[in-house]
Each structure stands twice: as structure tokens, then as C-alpha cells.
Design a protein around this motif. Structure first.
Motif, short mmCIF file in Angstrom:
data_model
loop_
_atom_site.label_atom_id
_atom_site.label_comp_id
_atom_site.label_asym_id
_atom_site.label_seq_id
_atom_site.Cartn_x
_atom_site.Cartn_y
_atom_site.Cartn_z
N THR A 185 -3.40 -15.84 13.43
CA THR A 185 -2.97 -16.35 14.73
C THR A 185 -1.97 -15.37 15.35
N THR A 186 -1.78 -15.52 16.63
CA THR A 186 -0.75 -14.75 17.33
C THR A 186 0.49 -15.63 17.47
N GLU A 187 1.54 -15.08 18.05
CA GLU A 187 2.73 -15.88 18.33
C GLU A 187 2.66 -16.51 19.70
N GLU A 188 1.49 -16.34 20.32
CA GLU A 188 1.27 -16.93 21.64
C GLU A 188 0.80 -18.36 21.47
N LEU A 189 1.37 -19.26 22.29
CA LEU A 189 0.98 -20.67 22.20
C LEU A 189 -0.34 -20.89 22.92
N ALA A 190 -1.18 -21.65 22.28
CA ALA A 190 -2.47 -21.99 22.88
C ALA A 190 -2.27 -23.10 23.90
N ALA A 191 -3.34 -23.42 24.62
CA ALA A 191 -3.27 -24.53 25.57
C ALA A 191 -2.94 -25.81 24.84
N TYR A 230 -0.02 -25.40 19.85
CA TYR A 230 -0.16 -24.76 18.54
C TYR A 230 -0.40 -23.28 18.78
N PHE A 231 -0.18 -22.48 17.72
CA PHE A 231 -0.33 -21.04 17.88
C PHE A 231 -1.80 -20.68 18.08
N LYS A 232 -2.01 -19.79 18.98
CA LYS A 232 -3.36 -19.41 19.37
C LYS A 232 -4.00 -18.52 18.30
N SER A 233 -5.26 -18.82 17.98
CA SER A 233 -6.00 -17.97 17.03
C SER A 233 -6.31 -16.64 17.68
N ARG A 234 -6.20 -15.56 16.88
CA ARG A 234 -6.46 -14.22 17.42
C ARG A 234 -7.94 -14.05 17.78
N TYR A 235 -8.80 -14.83 17.12
CA TYR A 235 -10.23 -14.70 17.36
C TYR A 235 -10.83 -16.05 17.70
N LYS A 236 -11.95 -16.02 18.40
CA LYS A 236 -12.61 -17.25 18.83
C LYS A 236 -13.88 -17.49 18.04
N ASP A 237 -13.87 -17.12 16.79
CA ASP A 237 -15.09 -17.23 15.98
C ASP A 237 -15.18 -18.61 15.33
N ASN A 238 -16.40 -19.13 15.24
CA ASN A 238 -16.61 -20.41 14.56
C ASN A 238 -16.99 -20.16 13.10
N ASP A 239 -17.12 -21.26 12.35
CA ASP A 239 -17.42 -21.13 10.93
C ASP A 239 -18.75 -20.43 10.69
N SER A 246 -8.46 -45.61 6.99
CA SER A 246 -7.10 -45.36 7.47
C SER A 246 -7.11 -45.14 8.96
N THR A 247 -6.13 -45.73 9.62
CA THR A 247 -5.99 -45.54 11.07
C THR A 247 -4.68 -44.85 11.39
N ASP A 248 -4.03 -44.28 10.37
CA ASP A 248 -2.76 -43.60 10.58
C ASP A 248 -3.01 -42.29 11.31
N GLN A 249 -2.84 -42.31 12.62
CA GLN A 249 -3.17 -41.14 13.43
C GLN A 249 -2.24 -39.98 13.15
N GLU A 250 -1.08 -40.24 12.54
CA GLU A 250 -0.15 -39.16 12.26
C GLU A 250 -0.63 -38.27 11.11
N GLU A 251 -1.63 -38.72 10.37
CA GLU A 251 -2.14 -37.94 9.26
C GLU A 251 -3.21 -36.93 9.69
N ARG A 252 -3.42 -36.83 10.99
CA ARG A 252 -4.31 -35.79 11.48
C ARG A 252 -3.72 -34.41 11.18
N CYS A 253 -4.55 -33.33 11.35
CA CYS A 253 -4.06 -31.97 11.12
C CYS A 253 -2.84 -31.70 12.00
N ARG A 254 -1.77 -31.28 11.32
CA ARG A 254 -0.51 -31.09 12.05
C ARG A 254 -0.21 -29.60 12.23
N ARG A 255 -1.19 -28.84 12.66
CA ARG A 255 -0.95 -27.42 12.86
C ARG A 255 0.03 -27.17 13.99
N THR A 256 0.20 -28.19 14.85
CA THR A 256 1.19 -28.05 15.92
C THR A 256 2.60 -28.01 15.39
N ASP A 257 2.81 -28.50 14.15
CA ASP A 257 4.16 -28.51 13.58
C ASP A 257 4.70 -27.10 13.40
#
Length: 791
Positions: free
Chosen positions: A349-355, A375-384, A159-170
Motif C-alpha cells: 500500500t501507499t501512504e495515500e488514503l483511499a476513498a 484506509y491506505f490505498k493499495s499500490r496496485y488494482k489487481d484482483n485475486d 454473528s451480527t457483530d458488525q465491529e468484527e468486520r475487517c478493520r484495515r481502516t484502523d
């Protein structure tokens, strides 16, 4: 627990553990009750009408640490009684499809430091539904592929449908947020400002809100609410679940730090705060969840537990008839592998917008354009990796009752999750036979674990559809390769004889501090060297053996067999008198020689050592004191010695003659004797000194002598003159002139005293004669011996 405010009138009972002693007091208006005790371990019970009984076992040394004493504060969170019915047998409850369900559960977080801890609670099913709908992959999943909703993993496609990427910005769009709040939506109470998530029973099917399949009985209120939030202090943080529908609910404790990067390198971890999460499944099933105190992972997160609510079939009455209600079962999952993993995508996440983020989107005429979105900024910068490498713990029932049984998830195999129970009954297995816990998820692996010092026969077992392959394993003694050990496998391994140390195990391997060093040797008169190097010291003989780290044996003085030595054992061995040399020891063997010492005594034969003697014609004893002759050793001329001895003999013989004369006089050997042979003697007293005192008067026994010359002396009796009165009276012997014959009693007693004194003097003379005879005999022998030297 709901408000964080203090409670007055609470009955607080403090029981001293292991001692029959308890004290009850009531809290004041500020919620305080004070106790004093010399003990350290207590059980605290708090009771108040309308609240669930709260208990807490406290070890002050662990709970308060340096604060143990007057300022040690123990806080108890009192949970108001929950609404609705309690759980029944097997941790279950029932509900009708008409939405008449009435049931609650609650989680309360407490801790014992001034740090700020947070309790996170969320519906895993709600999040997973949203994540899948918005095509948000976890780290490592293919972001260009489609997400398999049923399996929850990305499937690689073309699939090349780029709109199916993660839409957390929505979610930054108001219309999207408004729609999403209708299913599992985060809201704020207008009255209290508390956060809550409601409509847990609804899901989106793409366009409409629908009831979650199986949650038809949850048509009333279905939410989870943050009742109490405490910043710092000791808590509480409380989340209440009202009629939660079937699914999995995650509980996580976070040590709050606004700078997550700094928190990852902080010296303090979540374990340092000793957090406690109390889970109330209704009013009757209460569980205390505690973090593993031995968790060595440095993290600010504790994955506390998952609460699973599952359908459990139809409900039947006592006669076996269906009641028309469905049964549901609530269970706690506190082991690592069956619990849902944490991901960085899960973090709040916070209500602050990330970069801005950049993605490709179709443009005019089908040409892709770069699109910049927020997209909303994560409160923490931790990885998996960080959020999954966290501490776990265990949940235990606070009370023993029927409602508690079955509440902590047991792994029965082929359950709704297709998991496998860890092998049971394995001899010498670890407390948890599988490193992953008591339940192994379908398709996952059990890493076999044995007790320290044992190794599993199979390193891993796979779970396939509820069955382990292989079904079990054995624990075999692990190989021991510790240097200087007996090399015996497993716990039989210990330091070899002559070595000391402790061999400890961590799993199938010995620990780094398992070291066997030579054991100290304390055998008396040994070299004292450790281990096998220990032997009897020089000049001592014996055998030293070892039993473990203990030296056994005796070291006794070694035999001395050097010629011309004193033959004394051990260090007492030396050259004999008259010999010289250096003797040393090599172990139990004496080394060296003893040679005769030269003799320089004048008039000796000058032979060395004990062979040295006086030359002919000379007399003397040559005595050796070590390597020198004594000062008294000398050789004297035999001729001179003989002359001296002869002079000494003559002098002694003259003395002997005088003593003989004295003895003859005292004994009366030459005195005249009567016809019966007795010595003639009379008691006579001087006329010139008459006195009434017999002791002072000169009275003595005077003897008669046959010869006239002897009679002429004053000390001899005299014969009467012929034709004298005495002669006519036939008196044979008269007292000397100027002496009268003693007649009075006192005069006779004076003569008796005289006789006793004379007898004593005679005995003394005889003793002197005996001693003189010995001296004379000794001189005669010396003369004879000396004459031998002159021949």
C-alpha cells in the motif's frame, strides 16, 4: 548487491563454454571490464576478497537479443559475505535458547533490460497473524462470519457483530500504527533511508507483545532489510534477512508499472525481462532462481519462491550426545502448489488514503449507523485472479556441496505440511507427473500428467494426510483420431500410406497442426496427383504403391494392339503407313481405329491403303508416307518401259563389245605366239627422235600378228624380206619401219615402263567389263519382269 555502486578491482574470468578458453581481467574504477570474442556462450566468474563468488552462464543471443555485439552489457551483483555461521549438512543450522543465534540469508534480483523491476519480500507468518487479528478475509470468504484462526478460513456463524468486520481502516490511526510497529513493523533507516521490517520474532496476543512460540533463540536482531533499490537499469534489488525466525518468507518479482490496469494489458511481461533472483542461505548455499522461459501467462508478476525455516529437532554431537541446541532447517520451495498463494490483500500500500469506505456500526439506542472511514490505498488494482495466475520458475544450486543438499524442499510425505510426493517411476509420465508440481498439499489434488501422446489411467489423485489416493497411475497411449492417419494410439500414430504430415501431441491430444495431406507423387510418367489419386499417366502402364509418404512403382509405355497400327508402345503408337484414324489413351488402354486411306494414283487399282497397286500392263511401286503416297509413287506403261529397256540393253552391249576389243588388244589375245606359246613382242624405239633420255624417247613393246593385215600397221612387227640380210640372219620379226630394235639399257627400261602402263590399262578395262555385265544382267531381268506384265 547492497549499495548498487560499482566495484573496482574485481577479478572477472570469462570462460568460453565447450571450448578450453578463458580470459581474466580486473574491473576499473567504474566497475567495467571489457572482453571481445566471436563466441556466444560463456561462463563469467567474479571474485573479490570479502565477497561471495559470483558466477553467471550467459548466452548472448538470449541475454542480449538484438544488442548482441559491442554494446552487450552483462552485469553481476557481488554480494558481500554474510555474517554468522554457514549452513551445515542438510541445509541446517543450530541455535541455543539463550539468543546467541547468528545467521543471515539474502535475496538479490537482477535483470537484463531497462525496465523497472521490484523485489518483494515479506514474512507470510507476520502478515497472516495481522490479517487474522484484524479479521480481513480473502476474496470469497464470508465477511459476516468469524475467522477460524487455526484453519485460516471463515466459519459461517449467525454473528451480527458488525465491529468484527475487517478493520484495515484502523491502520490509519497513529496509535494502531505505533503498536503494530512493535511486531513485524515496517521502519525506515535514519542513516540510509532504507526500508526494513524488524521484530520478526514477536506477535501480539491481543494486549501484549509476546515471543513467537519456538523462536526463543531469536532474542537478538531479527529483521529483513531492503539494502538496494534500483529504478530501471539492470538492478540490483537486494533484501537481507538477519536471524529470520521459523516461518515462511515469500519472494516475488514485480515489473513496476504505476498504472496496474495498463500493466495487465501491456505487451511486455515479466518473462521478457529475464529476471534472475540469487538466494544466499549463508555464504555456502547459493541458489539461482530463474523464471520458466516458456511461461505463456501474460503477467507482470513472478512468484519466485518461498523460504521455509523449520525446527528440525535436537542437535547431537559426534558421540550422539545432545548439545543443548535446537536444529533448524532452511529450504527453498519453488513449485506452485506448496507455495503460498498471492492475494490482492497482500499487495503493498501507499501512504495515500483511499476513498472513504462505508460500513454499519452500532449507534445510539442500538440503532445501526453508517460509518465513513479511510484506509491506505493499495499500490496496485489487481484482483485475486490476476495475482494468482502468474509465472513460476525453478531454483538450482550454484555449487555442488553438502550445504546445498536438502535446501530445495523435497516432498517426503507426511511432513510438517502433510503434503504428498508426486508419483515416481511412472513410465511415460510428464517431467512433472502432477500438474501442481512435485509436492501436493494435504487435501489437495494431483492432476496426473503424462508425456505428450499418453493419457493417464487416473485423471487425478488426492492427497490425504501424506498419502496419495490412488497411490499412482499409468500412462497409456492416447487415442489418435487425426484424419488420414493410421489411427494407431500414441506416438505410433502417423500419417497413413500416401499421406504426409507431422502428428504432434500436446498432452493426450494431438495439436491443431497435426494434419495429414496427400503426399506428392514424383513417379516418372505418372499423373503427379498427390496421394492415392496418383496413377500412371495416359499411355503408360504400371502399379504405384505407397510406403509412408513415398510413392513406389514404375510407369512404362503401354502396349499398343490396335489393328493396322504401328504397334509401337505408348505415345509412339499411331496408325501404320497407308492408314488413317485418331488414337487416344484412357489410362493404359488405347482407343480408336485405323482405316485404309483412299488411293488416287493414276493407272492404279485404286484399292485403299497398302492394297493399292498398279493395274495390269503398268509397272510401279506405290509407297505410303503416313496417310499420303510418296511423290515418287507412279504407275508407268509396261510396253513403254520394255522399249526403253531394250534400247538400254543394245547400247550397253555395244559398249561391252568395244571394251572386249580393247581388252583383246591390251592382253594380246590375237597376237602371234612363239613355239612356247608366249606372245611375240619386241622393244622398238623411233629413229626420228634420238635422245639420251629414255623416258622422253618413244620406245614401246610392239607385238607381232599372224595376219598380214594386222602386220601392215605401224603398231605391229614385220617379217624380213626373203633373201634379205635379216632373213639370212634368221630373224623372224623386225621392228616397224622407222623403228630400231632397242638395245641400250635406257631404251629397255622405257619399254618396261610401257608394259606396266599397258597392264594397268588392261585391269581398268576388265573392271569396266565386269560393271557393264552387271548392268546388262540387271536390264535383262527388268526386261523379263516387264514382259510378265504384258502377258
Amino acid at each position: 548487491a547492497l549499495t548498487g555502486e560499482s566495484l573496482a578491482g574485481v577479478s572477472i574470468t570469462v570462460e568460453v563454454l565447450k571450448v578450453v578458453e578463458k580470459v581474466t581481467r580486473y574491473t576499473d574504477k567504474d566497475g567495467w571490464a571489457e572482453f571481445s570474442s566471436d563466441h556466444l556462450d560463456f561462463r563469467i566468474l567474479a571474485q573479490k576478497k570479502g565477497y561471495i563468488l559470483a558466477t553467471k552462464d550467459i548466452s548472448l543471443r538470449r541475454y542480449c537479443g538484438e544488442r548482441t555485439g559491442d554494446d552487450c552489457v552483462v552485469q553481476l551483483a557481488m554480494s558481500p559475505e554474510l555474517k554468522g555461521e554457514d549452513l551445515g549438512e542438510g541445509c541446517g543450522f543450530a541455535a541455543r535458547p539463550d539468543g546467541s543465534l547468528d545467521w543471515e540469508m539474502r535475496a538479490v534480483l537482477e535483470w537484463n533490460s531497462g525496465e523497472d523491476l521490484n523485489l518483494w519480500a515479506r514474512s507470510w507468518d507476520c502478515f497472516e497473524d495481522t490479517r487474522i487479528r484484524y479479521q480481513c478475509p480473502y476474496a470469497g470468504q464470508d465477511q459476516d462470519g468469524d475467522l477460524d484462526i487455526f484453519g485460516g478460513v471463515w466459519q459461517s456463524t449467525q454473528s451480527t457483530d458488525q465491529e468484527e468486520r475487517c478493520r484495515r481502516t484502523d491502520f490509519t490511526k497513529p496509535e494502531v500504527a505505533q503498536k503494530e510497529q512493535q511486531t513485524c513493523g515496517m521502519k525506515t533507516c535514519e542513516e540510509s533511508g532504507a526500508y526494513y521490517v524488524d521484530d520478526l520474532q514477536y506477535r501480539w496476543n491481543g494486549s501484549d507483545r509476546v515471543v513467537l512460540p519456538g523462536a526463543e533463540a531469536w532474542m537478538g536482531d531479527s529483521y529483513m532489510k531492503l539494502d538496494a533499490h534500483t529504478e530501471g537499469g539492470f538492478g540490483p534489488e537486494t533484501v537481507t534477512f538477519r536471524n529470520p525466525p521459523p516461518g515462511t518468507y515469500q519472494l516475488v518479482v514485480n515489473r513496476m508499472d504505476p498504472n496496474s490496469e495498463a500493466s495487465q494489458t501491456s505487451q511486455r511481461t515479466i518473462t521478457d525481462e529475464s529476471p534472475l533472483v540469487t538466494v544466499y542461505l549463508g555464504n555456502s548455499a547459493v541458489f539461482d532462481c530463474e523464471i520458466d522461459p516458456d511461461c505463456a501467462i501474460r503477467s507482470r508478476l513472478w512468484n519466485v519462491a518461498n523460504i521455509r525455516i523449520e525446527e528440525d529437532g535436537d542437535e547431537f554431537d559426534a558421540l550422539g550426545r545432545r548439545t543443548g541446541r535446537k536444529r533448524y532447517r532452511a529450504s527453498l520451495v519453488d513449485t506452485k502448489q506448496p507455495m503460498k498463494k498471492l492475494h490482492s490483500l497482500d499487495l503493498p500500500t501507499t501512504e495515500e488514503l483511499a476513498a472513504k469506505t462505508v460500513r454499519w456500526a452500532p449507534g445510539p439506542f442500538g440503532v445501526p449507523n453508517l460509518v465513513y472511514e479511510h484506509y491506505f490505498k493499495s499500490r496496485y488494482k489487481d484482483n485475486d485472479e490476476y495475482v494468482q495466475k502468474v509465472c513460476y520458475g525453478s531454483c538450482r544450486p550454484r555449487h555442488s556441496n553438502s550445504a546445498n543438499r536438502g535446501c530445495v524442499a523435497s516432498c517426503k510425505g507426511k511432513d510438517a505440511f502433510g503434503s504428498c510426493a508426486a508419483p515416481a517411476g511412472v513410465s511415460w509420465a510428464a517431467e512433472s507427473p502432477c500438474a501442481e508440481g512435485s509436492c501436493i498439499g494435504n487435501g489437495l489434488t494431483c492432476t496426473a500428467q503424462c508425456a505428450d501422446g499418453w493419457v493417464p489411467s487416473a485423471p487425478s489423485l488426492g492427497c490425504k494426510g501424506g498419502t496419495l489416493v490412488p497411490s499412482t497411475f499409468q500412462c497409456l497411449p492416447a487415442a489418435c483420431n487425426v484424419q488420414n492417419s493410421n489411427k494407431e494410439p500414441g506416438k505410433s500414430c502417423e500419417c497413413a500410406d500416401g499421406f504426409v504430415g507431422a502428428i504432434t501431441w500436446r498432452g493426450a491430444a494431438t495439436t491443431e497442426d497435426s494434419i495429414c495431406t496427400p503426399a506428392p507423387c514424383s513417379v516418372e510418367h505418372s499423373t503427379g496427383e498427390p496421394g492415392s489419386q496418383c496413377r500412371c499417366a495416359d499411355s503408360y502402364a504400371g502399379t504405384i504403391t505407397w510406403q509412408g509418404p513415398h510413392a513406389i512403382g514404375q510407369c512404362e509405355p503401354a502396349k499398343c494392339d490396335v489393328p493396322n497400327s504401328n504397334r509401337l508402345p505408348g505415345t509412339s503408337c499411331a496408325c501404320d503407313h497407308g492408314f488413317e484414324g485418331t488414337l487416344s489413351w484412357n489410362g493404359a488402354k488405347v482407343v480408336g481405329q485405323c482405316n485404309p486411306v483412299p488411293c488416287g494414283v493414276e493407272h492404279s487399282n485404286h484399292e485403299p491403303g497398302p492394297e493399292c497397286a498398279c493395274e495390269p500392263g503398268f509397272i510401279g511401286d506405290i509407297v505410303w508416307e503416313g496417310t499420303r503416297v510418296s511423290d515418287s509413287s507412279q504407275c508407268m506403261s509396261a510396253k513403254l518401259i520394255l522399249e526403253k529397256l531394250v534400247s538400254q540393253l543394245e547400247a550397253k552391249e555395244e559398249q561391252r563389245r568395244i571394251l572386249n576389243d580393247r581388252s583383246t588388244f591390251l592382253s594380246g589375245a590375237d597376237a602371234a605366239r612363239d613355239e612356247d606359246g608366249t606372245v611375240v613382242e619386241r622393244c622398238c624405239c623411233e629413229v626420228e627422235a634420238p635422245t639420251l633420255n629414255a623416258e622422253a624417247q618413244s620406245c614401246e613393246l610392239i607385238r607381232a600378228y599372224p595376219k598380214q593385215t594386222q602386220r601392215a600397221t605401224r603398231s605391229a612387227l614385220r617379217k624380213p624380206k626373203t633373201l634379205s640380210v635379216d632373213w639370212f640372219r634368221r630373224s623372224k620379226w623386225l621392228c616397224p619401219e622407222n623403228f630400231n630394235k632397242a638395245e641400250r639399257e635406257m631404251e629397255l627400261k622405257a619399254c618396261e615402263a610401257f608394259k606396266a602402263s599397258r597392264d594397268r590399262r588392261l585391269q581398268e578395262v576388265k573392271i569396266e567389263i565386269n560393271e557393264m555385265d552387271l548392268d546388262i544382267n540387271g536390264i535383262i531381268k527388268s526386261i523379263d519382269a516387264t514382259r510378265e506384265y504384258l502377258h
